[in-house]
Design a protein around this motif. Sequence first.
Motif, PDB file in Angstrom:
ATOM      1  N   GLN A  43       1.005  -1.199   0.018  1.00 42.99           N
ATOM      2  CA  GLN A  43       0.159   0.022   0.106  1.00 42.99           C
ATOM      3  C   GLN A  43       1.010   1.243  -0.023  1.00 42.99           C
ATOM      4  O   GLN A  43       2.058   1.094  -0.303  1.00 42.99           O
ATOM      5  N   ASN A  44       0.317   2.476   0.309  1.00 36.54           N
ATOM      6  CA  ASN A  44       1.234   3.715   0.348  1.00 36.54           C
ATOM      7  C   ASN A  44       1.812   3.984   1.525  1.00 36.54           C
ATOM      8  O   ASN A  44       1.711   4.658   2.314  1.00 36.54           O
ATOM      9  N   TYR A  45       2.625   2.991   1.881  1.00 35.73           N
ATOM     10  CA  TYR A  45       3.278   2.559   3.247  1.00 35.73           C
ATOM     11  C   TYR A  45       4.941   2.662   3.092  1.00 35.73           C
ATOM     12  O   TYR A  45       5.305   1.826   2.406  1.00 35.73           O
ATOM     13  N   TRP A  63       2.850   6.278   6.560  1.00 38.61           N
ATOM     14  CA  TRP A  63       1.572   6.443   5.575  1.00 38.61           C
ATOM     15  C   TRP A  63       1.472   7.906   5.065  1.00 38.61           C
ATOM     16  O   TRP A  63       1.253   8.669   5.427  1.00 38.61           O
ATOM     17  N   TYR A  64       1.282   7.630   3.359  1.00 40.83           N
ATOM     18  CA  TYR A  64       1.235   8.836   2.873  1.00 40.83           C
ATOM     19  C   TYR A  64      -0.043   9.015   1.984  1.00 40.83           C
ATOM     20  O   TYR A  64      -0.895   7.901   1.532  1.00 40.83           O
ATOM     21  N   CYS A  65      -0.610  10.060   2.121  1.00 47.65           N
ATOM     22  CA  CYS A  65      -1.827  10.541   1.290  1.00 47.65           C
ATOM     23  C   CYS A  65      -1.830  11.818   1.146  1.00 47.65           C
ATOM     24  O   CYS A  65      -1.256  12.850   1.600  1.00 47.65           O
ATOM     25  N   THR A  66      -2.920  12.485   0.343  1.00 53.60           N
ATOM     26  CA  THR A  66      -3.165  13.945   0.195  1.00 53.60           C
ATOM     27  C   THR A  66      -4.268  14.057   0.721  1.00 53.60           C
ATOM     28  O   THR A  66      -5.504  13.552   0.636  1.00 53.60           O
ATOM     29  N   ARG A  67      -4.468  15.029   1.722  1.00 59.18           N
ATOM     30  CA  ARG A  67      -5.632  15.416   2.401  1.00 59.18           C
ATOM     31  C   ARG A  67      -6.193  16.995   2.020  1.00 59.18           C
ATOM     32  O   ARG A  67      -5.212  17.717   1.893  1.00 59.18           O
ATOM     33  N   ARG A  72      -0.226  17.327   0.872  1.00 62.39           N
ATOM     34  CA  ARG A  72       0.405  16.265   0.931  1.00 62.39           C
ATOM     35  C   ARG A  72       0.947  15.884   2.543  1.00 62.39           C
ATOM     36  O   ARG A  72       1.473  16.558   2.897  1.00 62.39           O
ATOM     37  N   SER A  73       0.239  14.667   2.663  1.00 61.44           N
ATOM     38  CA  SER A  73       0.748  14.438   4.136  1.00 61.44           C
ATOM     39  C   SER A  73       1.218  13.051   4.490  1.00 61.44           C
ATOM     40  O   SER A  73       1.074  12.156   3.844  1.00 61.44           O
ATOM     41  N   GLU A  75       1.431  10.144   7.789  1.00 60.90           N
ATOM     42  CA  GLU A  75       1.325   9.741   9.101  1.00 60.90           C
ATOM     43  C   GLU A  75       2.137   8.748   9.619  1.00 60.90           C
ATOM     44  O   GLU A  75       2.120   7.504   9.403  1.00 60.90           O
ATOM     45  N   CYS A 107       6.136  16.195   1.351  1.00 62.65           N
ATOM     46  CA  CYS A 107       5.135  16.208   2.354  1.00 62.65           C
ATOM     47  C   CYS A 107       5.097  17.776   2.905  1.00 62.65           C
ATOM     48  O   CYS A 107       6.092  18.254   3.141  1.00 62.65           O
TER      49      CYS A 107
END
Length: 141
Positions: A43-45, A63-67, A72-73, A75, A107
């Motif tokens: 996953q995005n990890y 853990w990567y994502c866009t909020r 771009r964030s 966790e 990020c």
Amino acid sequence: MTFTFKILDKTFIDAITPLVKKLNNDKVSESLLKERIAEMFNQNYECAGVFDDDILIGVCGLWYCTRHYSGRSVEPDHVFIAEGYRGKGLGHEFFSWIYDYVSKKGCESIELNTYVNNYSSHKFYYNQGFTILGYHFLKKL
């Protein structure tokens, strides 16, 4: 003491699992943890590690994502430093390395969860400049 920080790949699952298991107070079996960690790598990890010579003494999942509210964030998750290495500034050094690493990946923010009764982590994250934004809710299906 000089420590090495680096991103770990799937070949480190056997070394990562016992450290993560200590966070879960043995609530999840080692075999299930290995299975889940292997899936996380798909996953995005990513997993960052801290080494004292050749010994893995700390881990932090990323853990990567866009909020929509913070861009771009990343966790940090399952942050763990072996007990004998705590209280010596290693967590600060590890997070400084993480800030630099994830900034280079683009990020813009860092968000994390910590257990309500993990008071030492609360103090650590406050000292790192984190603020409480909300509550984390969980419902098992």
